[in-house]
Write a protein that holds these residues in place. Sequence first.
Motif, mmCIF file in Angstrom:
data_model
loop_
_atom_site.group_PDB
_atom_site.id
_atom_site.type_symbol
_atom_site.label_atom_id
_atom_site.label_comp_id
_atom_site.label_asym_id
_atom_site.label_seq_id
_atom_site.Cartn_x
_atom_site.Cartn_y
_atom_site.Cartn_z
ATOM 1 N N ALA A 30 8.498 10.012 -1.880
ATOM 2 C CA ALA A 30 8.199 8.692 -1.324
ATOM 3 C C ALA A 30 7.958 7.705 -2.465
ATOM 4 O O ALA A 30 7.037 6.887 -2.414
ATOM 5 C CB ALA A 30 6.985 8.783 -0.414
ATOM 6 N N GLY A 31 8.786 7.801 -3.496
ATOM 7 C CA GLY A 31 8.623 6.965 -4.674
ATOM 8 C C GLY A 31 8.642 5.479 -4.385
ATOM 9 O O GLY A 31 7.964 4.698 -5.061
ATOM 10 N N SER A 32 9.402 5.055 -3.387
ATOM 11 C CA SER A 32 9.450 3.622 -3.067
ATOM 12 C C SER A 32 8.098 3.119 -2.556
ATOM 13 O O SER A 32 7.795 1.925 -2.665
ATOM 14 C CB SER A 32 10.546 3.323 -2.049
ATOM 15 N N ALA A 33 7.281 4.019 -2.031
ATOM 16 C CA ALA A 33 5.949 3.623 -1.567
ATOM 17 C C ALA A 33 5.083 3.149 -2.737
ATOM 18 O O ALA A 33 4.206 2.313 -2.560
ATOM 19 C CB ALA A 33 5.270 4.770 -0.835
ATOM 20 N N PHE A 34 5.357 3.673 -3.934
ATOM 21 C CA PHE A 34 4.602 3.227 -5.108
ATOM 22 C C PHE A 34 4.961 1.784 -5.445
ATOM 23 O O PHE A 34 4.086 0.981 -5.762
ATOM 24 C CB PHE A 34 4.847 4.147 -6.306
ATOM 25 N N ASP A 35 6.246 1.459 -5.365
ATOM 26 C CA ASP A 35 6.659 0.070 -5.589
ATOM 27 C C ASP A 35 6.000 -0.854 -4.567
ATOM 28 O O ASP A 35 5.569 -1.961 -4.907
ATOM 29 C CB ASP A 35 8.184 -0.060 -5.508
ATOM 30 N N ASP A 36 5.913 -0.385 -3.321
ATOM 31 C CA ASP A 36 5.252 -1.170 -2.273
ATOM 32 C C ASP A 36 3.774 -1.377 -2.605
ATOM 33 O O ASP A 36 3.235 -2.470 -2.412
ATOM 34 C CB ASP A 36 5.371 -0.480 -0.916
ATOM 35 N N LEU A 37 3.124 -0.328 -3.112
ATOM 36 C CA LEU A 37 1.713 -0.436 -3.486
ATOM 37 C C LEU A 37 1.529 -1.490 -4.570
ATOM 38 O O LEU A 37 0.642 -2.343 -4.469
ATOM 39 C CB LEU A 37 1.184 0.915 -3.969
ATOM 40 N N LEU A 38 2.356 -1.450 -5.608
ATOM 41 C CA LEU A 38 2.234 -2.432 -6.684
ATOM 42 C C LEU A 38 2.431 -3.857 -6.159
ATOM 43 O O LEU A 38 1.689 -4.771 -6.533
ATOM 44 C CB LEU A 38 3.238 -2.133 -7.800
ATOM 45 N N ALA A 39 3.404 -4.028 -5.265
ATOM 46 C CA ALA A 39 3.644 -5.349 -4.678
ATOM 47 C C ALA A 39 2.437 -5.806 -3.857
ATOM 48 O O ALA A 39 2.038 -6.980 -3.910
ATOM 49 C CB ALA A 39 4.905 -5.318 -3.815
ATOM 50 N N GLU A 40 1.819 -4.888 -3.097
ATOM 51 C CA GLU A 40 0.647 -5.234 -2.289
ATOM 52 C C GLU A 40 -0.560 -5.567 -3.158
ATOM 53 O O GLU A 40 -1.349 -6.457 -2.828
ATOM 54 C CB GLU A 40 0.308 -4.095 -1.334
ATOM 55 N N LEU A 41 -0.704 -4.842 -4.274
ATOM 56 C CA LEU A 41 -1.799 -5.159 -5.191
ATOM 57 C C LEU A 41 -1.659 -6.591 -5.703
ATOM 58 O O LEU A 41 -2.621 -7.356 -5.724
ATOM 59 C CB LEU A 41 -1.823 -4.180 -6.370
ATOM 60 N N ALA A 43 0.267 -9.139 -4.411
ATOM 61 C CA ALA A 43 0.374 -10.193 -3.389
ATOM 62 C C ALA A 43 -0.857 -10.326 -2.500
ATOM 63 O O ALA A 43 -1.140 -11.417 -2.002
ATOM 64 C CB ALA A 43 1.609 -9.940 -2.517
ATOM 65 N N THR A 44 -1.591 -9.237 -2.290
ATOM 66 C CA THR A 44 -2.687 -9.265 -1.320
ATOM 67 C C THR A 44 -4.037 -8.885 -1.916
ATOM 68 O O THR A 44 -4.994 -9.660 -1.844
ATOM 69 C CB THR A 44 -2.381 -8.332 -0.131
ATOM 70 N N VAL A 45 -4.129 -7.702 -2.494
ATOM 71 C CA VAL A 45 -5.427 -7.175 -2.930
ATOM 72 C C VAL A 45 -6.062 -8.055 -4.001
ATOM 73 O O VAL A 45 -7.203 -8.509 -3.857
ATOM 74 C CB VAL A 45 -5.285 -5.719 -3.429
ATOM 75 N N HIS A 89 -7.324 -0.694 1.853
ATOM 76 C CA HIS A 89 -6.106 -1.479 2.073
ATOM 77 C C HIS A 89 -4.982 -0.507 2.396
ATOM 78 O O HIS A 89 -4.548 0.266 1.532
ATOM 79 C CB HIS A 89 -5.764 -2.307 0.835
ATOM 80 N N GLY A 90 -4.535 -0.534 3.636
ATOM 81 C CA GLY A 90 -3.467 0.379 4.051
ATOM 82 C C GLY A 90 -3.878 1.825 3.857
ATOM 83 O O GLY A 90 -4.918 2.255 4.341
ATOM 84 N N ASN A 91 -3.084 2.566 3.086
ATOM 85 C CA ASN A 91 -3.348 3.982 2.832
ATOM 86 C C ASN A 91 -4.232 4.220 1.617
ATOM 87 O O ASN A 91 -4.380 5.361 1.183
ATOM 88 C CB ASN A 91 -2.027 4.730 2.618
#
Length: 133
Positions: A30-41, A43-45, A89-91
């Motif tokens: 689920a490597g793409s989930a890491f990219d999503d995490l970085l984007a959420e950090l 943009a949001t966190v 935040h999310g997971n």
Amino acid sequence: MVDPSYRVELTASFLERLNAIEAFLVEAEAGSAFDDLLAELRATVIPNLRRFPRMGRRYLASPPQSAEALAQLAALPVGAPDALREYLHGNYLMLYTVVEASPEANACVYLLSIRHHRQLSFDFARHWPAQKQ
């Protein structure tokens, strides 16, 4: 009331945990989930913590029960455990602290740790290897 904008810093331990999460997600395919995490950090966190540094729950609102965690808390400087906060935040669960402005430094939020909810706290396989029967 909105707090003035705080600086947000990632500590070395937070970055180490990010590396562990990346390895965990890659292993889980689920490597793409890491990219999503970085984007959420980004943009949001981080923007949320800049504006509302006390938005997370106080860490000691439900204090740890293990002897190890209690010993680690006792080793912190006076007042430090009271400043710890959790942000879900999310997971991901993040541990952070807020340091108020002083004559020497601006107000800052320090991200201390992050953990994916599916990551185990302990490596049980290493502690209890399979026994031969």
